[in-house]
Enzyme design. Structure first.
Site, mmCIF file in Angstrom:
data_model
loop_
_atom_site.group_PDB
_atom_site.id
_atom_site.type_symbol
_atom_site.label_atom_id
_atom_site.label_comp_id
_atom_site.label_asym_id
_atom_site.label_seq_id
_atom_site.Cartn_x
_atom_site.Cartn_y
_atom_site.Cartn_z
ATOM 1 C CB CYS A 1 -0.984 0.004 1.159
ATOM 2 S SG CYS A 1 -0.229 -0.150 2.782
ATOM 3 C CE LYS B 1 -3.237 -3.973 8.480
ATOM 4 N NZ LYS B 1 -2.139 -3.668 7.562
ATOM 5 N NE ARG C 1 -5.207 3.008 6.105
ATOM 6 C CZ ARG C 1 -6.388 2.427 6.064
ATOM 7 N NH1 ARG C 1 -7.451 3.128 5.667
ATOM 8 N NH2 ARG C 1 -6.525 1.161 6.415
ATOM 9 C CE LYS D 1 -1.889 -2.330 11.972
ATOM 10 N NZ LYS D 1 -1.327 -2.219 10.665
ATOM 11 C CE1 TYR E 1 4.222 4.230 14.397
ATOM 12 C CE2 TYR E 1 2.154 3.622 15.451
ATOM 13 C CZ TYR E 1 2.984 3.609 14.351
ATOM 14 O OH TYR E 1 2.595 2.969 13.207
HETATM 15 C C1 PBG Z 1 0.222 -1.631 5.892
HETATM 16 C C2 PBG Z 1 0.101 -1.277 7.319
HETATM 17 C C3 PBG Z 1 -0.808 -0.400 7.947
HETATM 18 C C4 PBG Z 1 -0.425 -0.326 9.285
HETATM 19 C C5 PBG Z 1 0.671 -1.173 9.442
HETATM 20 N N1 PBG Z 1 0.963 -1.765 8.220
HETATM 21 C C6 PBG Z 1 -1.888 0.427 7.404
HETATM 22 C C7 PBG Z 1 -3.091 -0.163 6.820
HETATM 23 O O1 PBG Z 1 -3.312 -1.367 6.810
HETATM 24 O O2 PBG Z 1 -3.875 0.637 6.307
HETATM 25 C C8 PBG Z 1 -1.070 0.528 10.346
HETATM 26 C C9 PBG Z 1 -0.209 0.890 11.488
HETATM 27 C C10 PBG Z 1 -0.703 2.011 12.336
HETATM 28 O O3 PBG Z 1 -1.826 2.529 12.194
HETATM 29 O O4 PBG Z 1 0.074 2.400 13.216
HETATM 30 N N2 PBG Z 1 -0.796 -2.359 5.323
#
Ligand code: PBG
Length: 331
Positions: free
Chosen positions: A122, A195, A205, A248, A313
């Protein structure tokens, strides 16, 4: 026999007993710090929705990672921001891409640091979806090939672990096979197994410049309403060879985390995601909450729910705080 024979407060009176009976402790050794490395900048650029976080040039990535390592944070997770994007996300699996370059730099400059690379497309596709599209449909099996190539490129650059986050069915198996074929049979895979399609990723994003240009990720990420489905995702990833599994987001999903941790034969990671971080920062900037205490409390509760490893973070801030605490203060 209860009160007055039993008084729960007896062991809460003195700081020594409070510390001695504490059941859960978060330490720097539990944490992985996510970092954003950008090919398009030369310094470090603040991420407005994530105060304290930056897009980093290669040099600054090395500097940040060195500081974290010195604070005891032994692992980072890399997210790349390429200078150019295309429909197939080719900057994601190029050997000269920003993440392979970052891995090589870190391995050289901060030896001993454990470098994890997020594997997804992405951040590299111009449409912002996690794989190859046909019209508006994400093509699962074609995406697998690219994720496998991306993983191999990171392994060749020296990554210590790869972490596929695209939620493509079969991604762990495809990556395992590609890694083994390239001689990396010893490289572990941390699978983003459960996820969810979450609004908590909003700030990320912006940070990774990876927002989908149309639609959302609901056709490949999980519905936040589902728990049973998470167990199946985990089971399938284990069958495919995942060495660790992740839940997650973390905070609003502690029930899922607990269920996974109860049955998982492999270590479980939890991702304290961007939106969870930003909410704490926003409230603490307004003076409404004590941000540092809340961060430590959140991480402690994530660990209490069953996480072995936490991506956050807050890592640096918490590491500094734990260091000060260790240096003498009492709680
Ligand atoms: C990539 C990815 C994402 C996150 C980690 N790897 C974004 C998504 O799936 O849109 C989100 C991490 C965060 O919000 O801290 N696919």
């Amino acid at each position: 026999m209860a009160f007055p024979l039993h008084r729960m407060r007896r062991l809460r009176n003195h700081p020594w007993t409070r510390r001695a009976v504490r059941e859960t402790r978060v330490g720097v050794e539990d944490l992985i710090e996510p970092l954003f490395v950008s090919e398009a900048i030369r310094d470090r650029k603040p991420i407005p929705s994530m105060p304290g976080c930056f897009q980093l040039s290669l040099d600054h990535l090395v500097e940040e990672s060195r500081q974290s390592f010195e604070l005891g944070i032994g692992a980072v997770m890399l997210f790349g921001i390429p200078a150019e994007k295309d429909a197939r996300g080719s900057a994601g699996y190029s050997e000269q891409g920003i993440v392979p370059r970052a891995i090589r730099a870190l391995k050289k400059e901060v030896p001993g640091l454990f470098v994890v690379a997020d594997v997804c497309l992405c951040g590299y596709t111009d449409h912002g979806h996690c794989g190859v599209l046909e019209g508006e449909r994400l093509l699962n099996d074609l995406t697998l090939e690219l994720l496998a190539r991306e993983s191999t490129a990171y392994a060749e650059a020296g990554a210590d672990m790869v972490a596929p986050s695209a939620m493509a069915d079969g991604q762990v198996a495809a990556i395992r096979e590609a890694l083994d074929g390239a001689g990396f049979d010893d490289l572990p895979i941390l699978s983003y197994a459960a996820k969810y399609a979450s609004a908590f990723y909003g700030p990320f994003r912006e940070a990774a410049e990876s927002a989908p240009q149309f639609g959302d990720r609901a056709t490949y990420q999980m519905d936040p309403a589902n728990r049973r489905e998470a167990m199946r995702e985990v089971e399938l990833d284990l069958d495919e060879g995942a060495d660790m599994v992740m839940v997650k987001p973390a905070l609003a999903y502690l029930d899922v985390l607990e269920s996974v941790a109860e049955v998982s034969p492999v270590p479980v990671a939890a991702y304290n995601v961007s939106g969870e971080y930003s909410m704490v920062k926003a409230a603490s900037e307004r003076g409404w909450v004590d941000g540092t205490r809340i961060a430590l409390e959140i991480l402690t509760c994530i660990k209490r729910a069953g996480a072995d490893v936490i991506l956050t973070y807050h890592a640096k801030e918490v590491a500094k705080n734990l260091e000060e605490e260790g240096a003498g203060s009492r709680r």
